[in-house]
Design a protein around this motif. Sequence first.
Motif, mmCIF file in Angstrom:
data_model
loop_
_atom_site.group_PDB
_atom_site.id
_atom_site.type_symbol
_atom_site.label_atom_id
_atom_site.label_comp_id
_atom_site.label_asym_id
_atom_site.label_seq_id
_atom_site.Cartn_x
_atom_site.Cartn_y
_atom_site.Cartn_z
ATOM 1 N N TRP A 191 -15.604 -47.570 3.743
ATOM 2 C CA TRP A 191 -15.474 -46.559 4.793
ATOM 3 C C TRP A 191 -16.662 -45.614 4.857
ATOM 4 C CZ3 TRP A 191 -12.553 -47.367 8.614
ATOM 5 C CH2 TRP A 191 -11.400 -48.141 8.457
ATOM 6 N N ASP A 200 -6.057 -55.553 10.843
ATOM 7 C CA ASP A 200 -6.409 -54.519 9.873
ATOM 8 C C ASP A 200 -5.592 -53.246 10.065
ATOM 9 O OD1 ASP A 200 -8.590 -55.876 8.461
ATOM 10 O OD2 ASP A 200 -9.603 -55.789 10.390
ATOM 11 N N SER A 243 -5.869 -49.029 5.555
ATOM 12 C CA SER A 243 -6.587 -48.282 4.522
ATOM 13 C C SER A 243 -6.207 -46.804 4.516
ATOM 14 C CB SER A 243 -8.102 -48.415 4.726
ATOM 15 O OG SER A 243 -8.511 -49.757 4.591
ATOM 16 N N ASP A 249 -6.832 -40.510 3.241
ATOM 17 C CA ASP A 249 -6.675 -41.961 3.265
ATOM 18 C C ASP A 249 -6.457 -42.475 1.843
ATOM 19 O OD1 ASP A 249 -9.135 -41.946 1.990
ATOM 20 O OD2 ASP A 249 -10.259 -42.619 3.741
ATOM 21 N N GLU A 250 -6.513 -43.777 1.666
ATOM 22 C CA GLU A 250 -6.253 -44.356 0.348
ATOM 23 C C GLU A 250 -7.315 -43.987 -0.684
ATOM 24 O OE1 GLU A 250 -5.713 -48.534 0.804
ATOM 25 O OE2 GLU A 250 -3.733 -48.336 1.735
ATOM 26 N N ASP A 251 -8.491 -43.575 -0.207
ATOM 27 C CA ASP A 251 -9.554 -43.138 -1.116
ATOM 28 C C ASP A 251 -9.550 -41.629 -1.304
ATOM 29 O OD1 ASP A 251 -10.558 -45.734 -1.524
ATOM 30 O OD2 ASP A 251 -11.660 -45.642 0.367
#
Length: 255
Positions: free
Chosen positions: A66, A169, A202, A232-234
């Motif tokens: 990302w 996605d 994501s 987000d996932e990060d």
Amino acid sequence: MAEALPEYPDSDFSDDDLSPLDITFNKAADHVRKLTSSLTNNQLLELYGLYKQGIEGKCEAPKPGWLDGRGRRKWEAWRSLGNMPNEEAKQKYIALVQRYAPELAELSEHNETGMKEAWVAVSSMRKSPEPELVHNELSILDAARENCADRVTELLAKLPELRHERDDDGLTALHWAADRNATKALQAALDGGCPVDVADDSGQTALHYAASCGHVESTDILLKAGASLLKDEDDCTPLDLAADDDIRKILEGAK
């Protein structure tokens, strides 16, 4: 500005070893380098996707991270072509380049007959269908990507469940509109009831996309619609991914 083409590898083949289609495709690709400064980012991305599809076929490359916003957009442009055959991608690429550079039809007249015939055959095969037909064939995701607000409104009115339509996605119409800064389609999707904070696979919302791409208008539209600065996932919020200072100021004011 996105790159329209990767660097060409050296080839062991001369024009005598190539088909008329490949010769014309290479000619069009060479000419694109002269056009990059006059084309929009979306036009360059479309050319990039068709070029990669024509050379390598279906996208099997892993999706960029990302933080690599430009790489991700180029990957999406290629992957969106799915299983399109190589020859069809080359034909569409040639027709698109010729649309952006009409002088290429004249340039082809100065080359070998095979190349001239290939160019004429491809361009005549790829005439654009009637606008109404194209409009009626667009899916909700395509309409959002192409900024066709009327089509977005029409589809959501007929099939409200399309508010939750996703691609492979997890991208919704809002994600695609925000990614392309398709502001009319974005507003139409919001007006049609598309949930503003829905996340892709994501954990990214449309606001993540707008912010990471540097799209001020789309960012503003989403915030006015009530978009939140979700992680987000990060563990990144849209503010963390903001592409420039203008976006950061807008997002900081929304805290």
